[in-house]
Scaffold this motif. Structure first.
Motif, PDB file in Angstrom:
ATOM      1  N   LEU A  73     -21.798 -14.527  34.798  1.00 34.68           N
ATOM      2  CA  LEU A  73     -23.545 -13.751  34.674  1.00 34.68           C
ATOM      3  C   LEU A  73     -24.062 -15.392  35.067  1.00 34.68           C
ATOM      4  CD1 LEU A  73     -23.753 -11.118  32.089  1.00 34.68           C
ATOM      5  CD2 LEU A  73     -23.090 -10.648  34.420  1.00 34.68           C
ATOM      6  N   THR A  74     -25.495 -15.267  36.596  1.00 33.58           N
ATOM      7  CA  THR A  74     -26.188 -15.960  36.402  1.00 33.58           C
ATOM      8  C   THR A  74     -27.765 -15.387  35.848  1.00 33.58           C
ATOM      9  OG1 THR A  74     -24.968 -16.221  38.303  1.00 33.58           O
ATOM     10  CG2 THR A  74     -26.804 -16.947  38.546  1.00 33.58           C
ATOM     11  N   PRO A  75     -28.218 -15.792  35.434  1.00 29.90           N
ATOM     12  CA  PRO A  75     -30.042 -15.129  35.120  1.00 29.90           C
ATOM     13  C   PRO A  75     -30.299 -14.957  36.182  1.00 29.90           C
ATOM     14  CG  PRO A  75     -29.729 -17.084  34.240  1.00 29.90           C
ATOM     15  CD  PRO A  75     -28.847 -17.142  34.925  1.00 29.90           C
ATOM     16  N   THR A  76     -31.273 -13.663  36.302  1.00 26.77           N
ATOM     17  CA  THR A  76     -32.533 -13.559  37.112  1.00 26.77           C
ATOM     18  C   THR A  76     -33.334 -14.360  37.587  1.00 26.77           C
ATOM     19  OG1 THR A  76     -34.176 -12.117  36.447  1.00 26.77           O
ATOM     20  CG2 THR A  76     -31.835 -10.630  36.883  1.00 26.77           C
ATOM     21  N   GLU A  77     -34.192 -14.851  38.674  1.00 24.71           N
ATOM     22  CA  GLU A  77     -35.172 -15.694  38.699  1.00 24.71           C
ATOM     23  C   GLU A  77     -36.069 -15.739  37.925  1.00 24.71           C
ATOM     24  OE1 GLU A  77     -38.361 -17.173  41.896  1.00 24.71           O
ATOM     25  OE2 GLU A  77     -35.906 -16.420  42.304  1.00 24.71           O
ATOM     26  N   THR A  78     -36.164 -14.111  37.922  1.00 18.55           N
ATOM     27  CA  THR A  78     -37.593 -13.685  36.905  1.00 18.55           C
ATOM     28  C   THR A  78     -37.145 -14.529  35.256  1.00 18.55           C
ATOM     29  OG1 THR A  78     -38.126 -11.973  38.148  1.00 18.55           O
ATOM     30  CG2 THR A  78     -39.216 -11.639  35.864  1.00 18.55           C
ATOM     31  N   LEU A  79     -36.363 -13.900  34.697  1.00 18.50           N
ATOM     32  CA  LEU A  79     -35.464 -14.089  33.762  1.00 18.50           C
ATOM     33  C   LEU A  79     -35.570 -15.972  33.046  1.00 18.50           C
ATOM     34  CD1 LEU A  79     -34.989 -13.656  30.119  1.00 18.50           C
ATOM     35  CD2 LEU A  79     -32.152 -13.395  31.286  1.00 18.50           C
ATOM     36  N   SER A  80     -35.105 -16.301  33.981  1.00 18.22           N
ATOM     37  CA  SER A  80     -35.477 -18.583  34.011  1.00 18.22           C
ATOM     38  C   SER A  80     -36.570 -18.632  33.906  1.00 18.22           C
ATOM     39  CB  SER A  80     -34.753 -18.813  35.332  1.00 18.22           C
ATOM     40  OG  SER A  80     -33.062 -18.129  35.648  1.00 18.22           O
ATOM     41  N   GLU A  81     -37.047 -18.143  35.081  1.00 17.77           N
ATOM     42  CA  GLU A  81     -39.064 -18.075  34.587  1.00 17.77           C
ATOM     43  C   GLU A  81     -39.490 -18.054  33.151  1.00 17.77           C
ATOM     44  OE1 GLU A  81     -42.286 -19.950  36.717  1.00 17.77           O
ATOM     45  OE2 GLU A  81     -40.583 -20.244  37.001  1.00 17.77           O
ATOM     46  N   ALA A  82     -39.674 -16.936  32.988  1.00 21.10           N
ATOM     47  CA  ALA A  82     -40.118 -16.421  31.929  1.00 21.10           C
ATOM     48  C   ALA A  82     -39.193 -17.524  30.245  1.00 21.10           C
ATOM     49  CB  ALA A  82     -39.983 -15.036  31.033  1.00 21.10           C
ATOM     50  N   ASN A  83     -37.970 -17.510  30.191  1.00 21.60           N
ATOM     51  CA  ASN A  83     -37.144 -18.352  29.567  1.00 21.60           C
ATOM     52  C   ASN A  83     -38.151 -20.371  29.449  1.00 21.60           C
ATOM     53  OD1 ASN A  83     -35.603 -16.826  28.630  1.00 21.60           O
ATOM     54  ND2 ASN A  83     -34.831 -16.817  29.562  1.00 21.60           N
ATOM     55  N   LYS A  84     -38.271 -20.603  30.173  1.00 21.29           N
ATOM     56  CA  LYS A  84     -39.229 -21.577  30.717  1.00 21.29           C
ATOM     57  C   LYS A  84     -40.364 -21.531  29.920  1.00 21.29           C
ATOM     58  CE  LYS A  84     -40.671 -24.757  33.982  1.00 21.29           C
ATOM     59  NZ  LYS A  84     -40.389 -25.394  35.669  1.00 21.29           N
TER      60      LYS A  84
END
Length: 378
Positions: A73-84
């Motif tokens: 699985l690859t995190p969505t761009e939205t999830l990656s940005e939120a986690n950052k």
């Protein structure tokens, strides 16, 4: 400059004396733990500044199975940005009781211990269910006054404490250094603080989120079971559920050693997730009923129609028309369980957004949406 320094340190000295005289010396500890470490509030690694009880790892650890799609699985761009942006340190997805996605950041990893904050309230409520099952407590309607006569003139029950409907005059303020929430966190002798409270509203009538409810519930549980709550947690759940790592539970001081049951259980993402599975399976773990199924079912349904967001120790949501129950901490600690899809989402980290929709900050909805996108549900 010399005169200024004399005045400056003189004022500080007088302030310290005043705090000592007025029994507010705990504020000095708060300043030392928070501001002197470069923070502005309680933080996920603060356990090292407090006394703790250790809950040992299970003698028969039960690791999570890896899903056949683990690592794909690859995190969505939205999830990656939120986690950052929100400084996520751990993010897990468990599907069909198998670990399908796992990511850590900023030096944190599988064994890292971080503060649960209010996720501990759900765990303390689970201990109430266990105590009822084992006969230490009669039922949810047993009066608190059976254990603490100080509340003999009230109708407050143990169920009222678990469902946040006690009527206690606790002030749930995280910004007031002189408030009871700060005192409970940084002062010694938590029991003394709790027994100074009064019931000012009719118990069992309405939901009002108060950390003091869980603090008092812990005292009731210790008195009922005649053992430290950390020991009871170990015997009830940590050992039979195969927790892989030890945990730390903050206590008020080295003498009284009353756990701060409303918060401050330091563990890791994989182990926190086990409580989602336990309640998803209605209290059963590997074929053994650890908590009565009816207690679990009642816990993850609203107690009050007027407050559909809370049951007994768990936050609730019907987002996307799904029945979701949630363990939640103040800095965005989550165990989000969605039984109909056999899905558990765990997030640990440093920050949450300030914006809120209904009863959750917006990160909650984002995590749910993006996980479903990753799993190609939507």
């Amino acid at each position: 400059m010399k005169r200024f320094l004399i005045w400056f340190f003189g004022i500080i000295f007088l302030c310290i004396i005043l705090l000592l005289i007025t029994d507010n010396a705990y504020i000095l500890k708060g300043i030392r733990v928070v501001y002197f470490t470069g923070h502005s509030t309680a933080f996920i690694d603060d356990y090292s500044y407090f006394e703790n009880e250790t809950i040992l790892a299970s003698t028969h650890p039960q690791p999570w199975q890896k899903h056949e799609d683990f690592g794909t699985l690859t995190p969505t761009e939205t999830l990656s940005e939120a986690n950052k942006n929100y400084e996520t340190v751990a993010f897990l997805i468990i599907k069909n009781d198998s670990l399908i996605y796992e990511q850590y950041a900023d030096g944190y990893g599988i064994t890292s211990q971080t503060n649960s904050f209010s996720m501990a309230k759900s765990i303390t409520s689970a201990l109430l269910g266990k105590a009822i099952q084992e006969g230490y407590i009669k039922n949810l309607e047993q009066p608190v006054s059976d254990f603490y006569p100080q509340f003999a003139d009230t109708d407050m029950t143990v169920g009222d404490l678990s469902s946040m409907s006690s009527g206690l005059n606790w002030d749930e303020s995280y910004l007031n250094p002189f408030g009871i929430t700060a005192r409970a966190y940084y002062d010694d002798d938590l029991a003394e603080t709790m027994l100074s409270l009064k019931v000012v509203d009719t118990p069992g009538q309405a939901f009002k989120y108060l950390s003091g409810n869980t603090a008092l519930l812990a005292m009731v549980l210790q008195k009922a079971t005649q053992q430290p709550l950390s020991n009871y947690l170990s015997k009830s759940f940590w050992q039979p559920m195969g927790f892989e790592q030890p945990a730390l539970w903050q206590v008020d001081d080295e003498t009284n050693r009353l756990v701060k049951a409303y918060c401050c259980l330091s563990s890791n993402a994989r182990d926190f997730a086990r409580f989602g599975k336990l309640y998803k399976d209605f209290g059963k773990w590997n074929g053994k009923q650890l908590i009565d199924s009816s207690f679990v079912a009642q816990s993850i349904q609203p107690r009050f129609e007027s407050s559909p967001e809370y049951g007994y120790g768990f936050w609730l949501s019907d987002y996307n028309n799904k029945e979701i129950f949630v363990m939640r901490g103040i800095l965005g600690q989550y165990v989000i369980t969605i039984p109909e899809d056999d899905l558990i989402i765990v997030r640990l980290g440093h920050r949450i957004p300030r914006t809120k929709i209904d009863n959750f900050t917006t990160d909650f909805y984002l995590y749910v949406d993006e996980v479903y996108a990753m799993l190609n549900y939507l």
